[in-house]
Scaffold this motif. Sequence first.
Motif, PDB file in Angstrom:
ATOM      1  N   THR A   1       0.783  -1.517   0.042  1.00 61.47           N
ATOM      2  CA  THR A   1       0.064  -0.111   0.107  1.00 61.47           C
ATOM      3  C   THR A   1       1.108   0.799   0.298  1.00 61.47           C
ATOM      4  OG1 THR A   1      -0.072  -0.035   2.583  1.00 61.47           O
ATOM      5  CG2 THR A   1      -1.806  -1.178   1.201  1.00 61.47           C
TER       6      THR A   1
ATOM      7  N   ASN B   1      -6.489  -8.119  -2.861  1.00 61.01           N
ATOM      8  CA  ASN B   1      -6.824  -7.324  -3.745  1.00 61.01           C
ATOM      9  C   ASN B   1      -4.735  -7.199  -4.517  1.00 61.01           C
ATOM     10  OD1 ASN B   1      -8.401  -5.189  -3.223  1.00 61.01           O
ATOM     11  ND2 ASN B   1      -7.986  -6.052  -1.307  1.00 61.01           N
TER      12      ASN B   1
ATOM     13  N   THR C   1      -6.297  -4.869  -9.006  1.00 63.39           N
ATOM     14  CA  THR C   1      -7.471  -5.228  -8.656  1.00 63.39           C
ATOM     15  C   THR C   1      -8.683  -3.986  -9.316  1.00 63.39           C
ATOM     16  OG1 THR C   1      -6.155  -5.433  -6.598  1.00 63.39           O
ATOM     17  CG2 THR C   1      -8.363  -5.291  -6.753  1.00 63.39           C
TER      18      THR C   1
ATOM     19  N   ALA D   1      -5.158   1.536  -7.564  1.00 66.47           N
ATOM     20  CA  ALA D   1      -5.973   0.669  -7.357  1.00 66.47           C
ATOM     21  C   ALA D   1      -5.166   0.156  -5.672  1.00 66.47           C
ATOM     22  CB  ALA D   1      -5.747  -0.504  -8.535  1.00 66.47           C
ATOM     23  N   ASN D   2      -6.260  -0.696  -5.259  1.00 62.11           N
ATOM     24  CA  ASN D   2      -6.004  -1.472  -4.219  1.00 62.11           C
ATOM     25  C   ASN D   2      -5.160  -2.219  -4.180  1.00 62.11           C
ATOM     26  OD1 ASN D   2      -5.936  -2.548  -2.224  1.00 62.11           O
ATOM     27  ND2 ASN D   2      -7.812  -2.522  -0.723  1.00 62.11           N
TER      28      ASN D   2
END
Length: 163
Positions: free
Chosen positions: A15, A47, A65, A107-108
């Motif tokens: 992340t 994800n 994802t 995006a995740n």
Amino acid sequence: GTDDVMACGLTADWTAGFTALVIVKLDVQFTDYRGIITNRSGAGAANWWTLGVTLNAVTPTLEVTGGAIQAGSLDMTAAFRLLTIRRVGTAMRFYENGSAITPLIEANVGGVTNTLVIGQWFTGAQNWDGDQGAIIIYNRALSNSELTRLHRWASRRWGIAVS
């Protein structure tokens, strides 16, 4: 290539920002997906991100994802290619031979429970079959000047023209 796949015990917070560079060339063209590097396995695999080729193995693609960025139709068997992804905040950018491919994608892409896999898209039938000359992963998003220097280094080292 011998369809070698390596699952790395790499723990990274996907992340956060990161940069991944690969130098690759396919041995033969295929009619489906072929993965270079992905974090699409492990407990957090709902994800994910994958860098590979799609559409008869001539379209370098960053898929995440919920979306994808494609570099256009290239003969991946003709020469080594320099493919880079960079995540800054929630935005992913894809580069082919030093040129940014649009669009930017939000995006995740999973977190610390995703397992990094080298040489696969998602299943064993989608293993990379070709040369992976280099894979370099940074645990942060490189600055624009750092990314330019990295692309220039790879260009000199592998004889790949970059723009």
